[in-house]
Design a protein around this motif. Structure first.
Motif, PDB file in Angstrom:
ATOM      1  N   GLY A   1       0.789  -1.220   0.000  1.00  0.00           N
ATOM      2  CA  GLY A   1       0.000   0.000   0.000  1.00  0.00           C
ATOM      3  C   GLY A   1       0.823   1.271   0.000  1.00  0.00           C
ATOM      4  N   TYR A   2       2.100   1.182   0.389  1.00  0.00           N
ATOM      5  CA  TYR A   2       2.952   2.362   0.386  1.00  0.00           C
ATOM      6  C   TYR A   2       3.057   2.982  -1.003  1.00  0.00           C
ATOM      7  CZ  TYR A   2       4.543   1.116   5.095  1.00  0.00           C
ATOM      8  OH  TYR A   2       4.592   0.841   6.448  1.00  0.00           O
ATOM      9  N   LEU A   3       2.843   2.204  -2.057  1.00  0.00           N
ATOM     10  CA  LEU A   3       2.931   2.734  -3.415  1.00  0.00           C
ATOM     11  C   LEU A   3       1.846   3.761  -3.698  1.00  0.00           C
ATOM     12  CD1 LEU A   3       3.767  -0.490  -5.472  1.00  0.00           C
ATOM     13  CD2 LEU A   3       5.327   1.326  -4.755  1.00  0.00           C
TER      14      LEU A   3
ATOM     15  N   GLU B   1      -4.157 -12.420 -16.802  1.00  0.00           N
ATOM     16  CA  GLU B   1      -3.429 -13.687 -16.888  1.00  0.00           C
ATOM     17  C   GLU B   1      -3.936 -14.731 -15.890  1.00  0.00           C
ATOM     18  OE1 GLU B   1      -1.315 -14.507 -19.116  1.00  0.00           O
ATOM     19  OE2 GLU B   1      -0.911 -12.561 -20.063  1.00  0.00           O
ATOM     20  N   GLY B   2      -4.949 -14.400 -15.122  1.00  0.00           N
ATOM     21  CA  GLY B   2      -5.479 -15.355 -14.146  1.00  0.00           C
ATOM     22  C   GLY B   2      -4.617 -15.514 -12.916  1.00  0.00           C
ATOM     23  N   VAL B   3      -3.772 -14.524 -12.635  1.00  0.00           N
ATOM     24  CA  VAL B   3      -2.922 -14.537 -11.441  1.00  0.00           C
ATOM     25  C   VAL B   3      -3.715 -13.961 -10.272  1.00  0.00           C
ATOM     26  CG1 VAL B   3      -0.798 -13.623 -10.402  1.00  0.00           C
ATOM     27  CG2 VAL B   3      -0.832 -14.299 -12.822  1.00  0.00           C
ATOM     28  N   ARG B   4      -3.687 -14.627  -9.141  1.00  0.00           N
ATOM     29  CA  ARG B   4      -4.409 -14.153  -7.966  1.00  0.00           C
ATOM     30  C   ARG B   4      -3.765 -12.864  -7.448  1.00  0.00           C
ATOM     31  NH1 ARG B   4      -7.998 -17.567  -5.936  1.00  0.00           N
ATOM     32  NH2 ARG B   4      -7.883 -16.703  -3.817  1.00  0.00           N
ATOM     33  N   THR B   5      -4.573 -11.934  -6.985  1.00  0.00           N
ATOM     34  CA  THR B   5      -4.079 -10.629  -6.569  1.00  0.00           C
ATOM     35  C   THR B   5      -4.191 -10.453  -5.058  1.00  0.00           C
ATOM     36  OG1 THR B   5      -6.267  -9.679  -7.018  1.00  0.00           O
ATOM     37  CG2 THR B   5      -4.622  -9.537  -8.781  1.00  0.00           C
ATOM     38  N   SER B   6      -3.215  -9.772  -4.486  1.00  0.00           N
ATOM     39  CA  SER B   6      -3.224  -9.498  -3.050  1.00  0.00           C
ATOM     40  C   SER B   6      -2.601  -8.135  -2.797  1.00  0.00           C
ATOM     41  CB  SER B   6      -2.468 -10.586  -2.273  1.00  0.00           C
ATOM     42  OG  SER B   6      -1.109 -10.634  -2.659  1.00  0.00           O
ATOM     43  N   LEU B   7      -3.011  -7.533  -1.687  1.00  0.00           N
ATOM     44  CA  LEU B   7      -2.525  -6.197  -1.340  1.00  0.00           C
ATOM     45  C   LEU B   7      -2.511  -6.047   0.171  1.00  0.00           C
ATOM     46  CD1 LEU B   7      -3.317  -2.791  -2.907  1.00  0.00           C
ATOM     47  CD2 LEU B   7      -3.943  -3.121  -0.510  1.00  0.00           C
ATOM     48  N   THR B   8      -1.546  -5.288   0.680  1.00  0.00           N
ATOM     49  CA  THR B   8      -1.530  -4.905   2.085  1.00  0.00           C
ATOM     50  C   THR B   8      -1.764  -3.412   2.181  1.00  0.00           C
ATOM     51  OG1 THR B   8      -0.184  -4.710   4.086  1.00  0.00           O
ATOM     52  CG2 THR B   8       1.005  -4.747   2.004  1.00  0.00           C
TER      53      THR B   8
END
Length: 330
Positions: free
Chosen positions: A158-160, A180-187
Motif C-alpha cells: 500500500g505504500y505505493l 493472466e489469471g494470477v491471484r491478486t493481493s494487497l496490504t
C-alpha cells in the motif's frame, strides 16, 4: 521459471536505531507509524543519532515479504527501483543472494536509493521515517509482464499509493495479473496510507483483490468504524479472503466460510519491525502450497511472533527461515 509471489514495492535500505519516547517527542515523530520525509529531514534525523550503532539491512515492505517467501522455500520476483549507488548495489546483492529475482537495473542510474530510518523504543514499537529516493519514480516500465504471468500471486504494498508513478505501476501489475489469471493481493501497509492516500489505495484495489492484509488500526480506519467485526464484514466486499492482524492476540481471518480468530503465540517482543511483512509472506507461502486460510494464518502468526523476538525486519538468512518453518507446530 514459475513464481509463487510477484511483489511490487519500494526498495529501501533500513537503518535501525534504539531510542526512547523522549527522542520521538523531541523530534516530532509519530510513534508506531510510517512518515514520508525528504532528504533534508532525513539528514537532520541521522545527524541526531550515532549512526555507527545503527543496524543496516535491506527493507521495503513487499521486499521483506518476497524474501520471506523465498526463505521458507518458495520462489518470488520483485519489481522495484534502485539508484546506481552503494546502497542500491547493497540492496540488489542481498536480493540476489536470497534467491529473489528482480527487474533489470542500470548500474549507473542517477539519484539515491531509498532509505528508511527505523526507530525502536523499549516497548518494541517501531516508528519509521522513509525517504523514498528513486523508489518514488517506480513506474510501469519496472513491471515484467512475462514474469508476472508465471506467478501464482501478485502482492502489492500500500505504500505505493503515495507515489503517482508507483500507484500506476501497481495498477498496471494488477491489470496484467487479472488478465493472466494470477491471484491478486494487497496490504494496506500503514494507517497513514489509509488516512492520506485513500484514493490511491482505491485505485490499486480496482474492483477488488483475492487476498487483503491489514492490521487492526488500518482495518478500522479504512471502514471508519470502531468495531472489528463490522470492519471485517466490510473488507470482505473488497476481498473474499481478509487477514487482520491483532498483535499478540493473533489475527482475524474473514472468508466466505465465516470469521475465525486465530490465536497468536506468546513471546517477549523486542522489535515489531517487519512483523506484518513476514506474516504476509508466511501466509502466501502456505496458500501457494494448497494450505487452508486458517493454517496459513496460524503459520503466519508463528512467523511474526518469532521475528519480533529479534531485531530487524528479516531473519538472518535462508537457513533461519527454513528452521522457523521446520520448527512450526500447530
Amino acid at each position: 521459471m514459475p513464481y509463487d509471489v510477484y511483489g511490487v514495492g519500494n526498495a529501501l535500505v533500513d537503518m535501525e536505531h534504539s531510542v526512547d519516547d523522549t527522542y520521538l517527542r523531541d523530534h516530532g515523530i509519530a510513534k508506531g507509524h510510517m512518515t514520508l520525509v525528504d532528504e533534508a529531514r532525513m539528514d537532520t534525523l541521522l545527524a541526531s543519532l550515532d549512526t555507527g550503532k545503527a543496524m543496516r539491512m535491506c527493507g521495503g515492505s513487499a521486499a521483506n515479504t518476497t524474501f520471506a517467501v523465498c526463505g521458507f522455500g518458495g520462489t518470488s520476483y520483485y519489481s522495484c527501483r534502485v539508484a546506481g549507488d552503494e546502497a542500491g548495489a547493497y540492496f540488489l546483492a542481498a536480493t540476489g543472494s536470497a534467491g529473489v529475482d528482480t527487474n533489470p537495473h542500470d548500474p549507473n542510474a542517477p539519484g539515491k536509493t531509498g532509505c528508511c530510518l527505523v526507530l525502536v523504543t523499549d516497548d518494541a514499537e517501531r516508528s519509521m521515517n522513509t525517504c523514498l529516493g528513486v523508489s518514488d519514480a517506480l513506474d510501469t516500465d519496472d513491471i515484467n509482464p512475462e514474469a508476472l504471468a508465471r506467478a501464482t500471486y501478485l502482492y502489492m504494498e500500500g505504500y505505493l499509493s503515495s507515489s503517482e508513478t508507483g500507484r500506476a505501476a501497481a495498477v498496471h501489475a494488477r491489470e496484467v495479473a487479472e488478465a493472466e489469471g494470477v491471484r491478486t493481493s494487497l496490504t494496506l501497509s500503514d494507517p497513514a496510507m489509509v488516512e492520506f492516500f485513500r484514493d490511491g489505495l482505491t485505485a490499486m484495489l480496482g474492483n477488488g483483490v483475492q487476498q487483503l492484509f491489514c492490521n487492526e488500526e488500518e482495518a478500522l480506519a479504512w471502514t471508519r468504524t470502531d468495531r472489528i467485526d463490522i470492519a471485517a464484514n466490510e473488507l470482505c466486499d473488497i476481498a473474499p479472503s481478509v487477514n487482520i492482524t491483532l498483535g499478540r492476540a493473533g489475527c482475524l481471518v474473514a472468508t466466505s466460510a465465516g470469521r475465525r480468530l486465530v490465536p497468536g503465540f506468546e513471546v517477549t517482543a523486542n522489535d515489531t519491525t517487519g512483523a506484518g511483512d513476514i506474516y504476509a509472506g508466511a501466509c502466501l507461502y502456505v496458500l501457494t502450497r494448497g494450505g487452508s486460510a486458517n493454517r496459513a494464518a496460524r503459520f503466519a502468526n508463528y512467523a511474526a511472533a518469532q521475528l519480533v523476538t529479534r531485531y530487524g525486519a528479516r531473519l538472518a538468512n535462508s537457513g533461519a527461515y527454513r528452521a522457523l518453518r521446520n520448527n512450526f507446530r500447530e
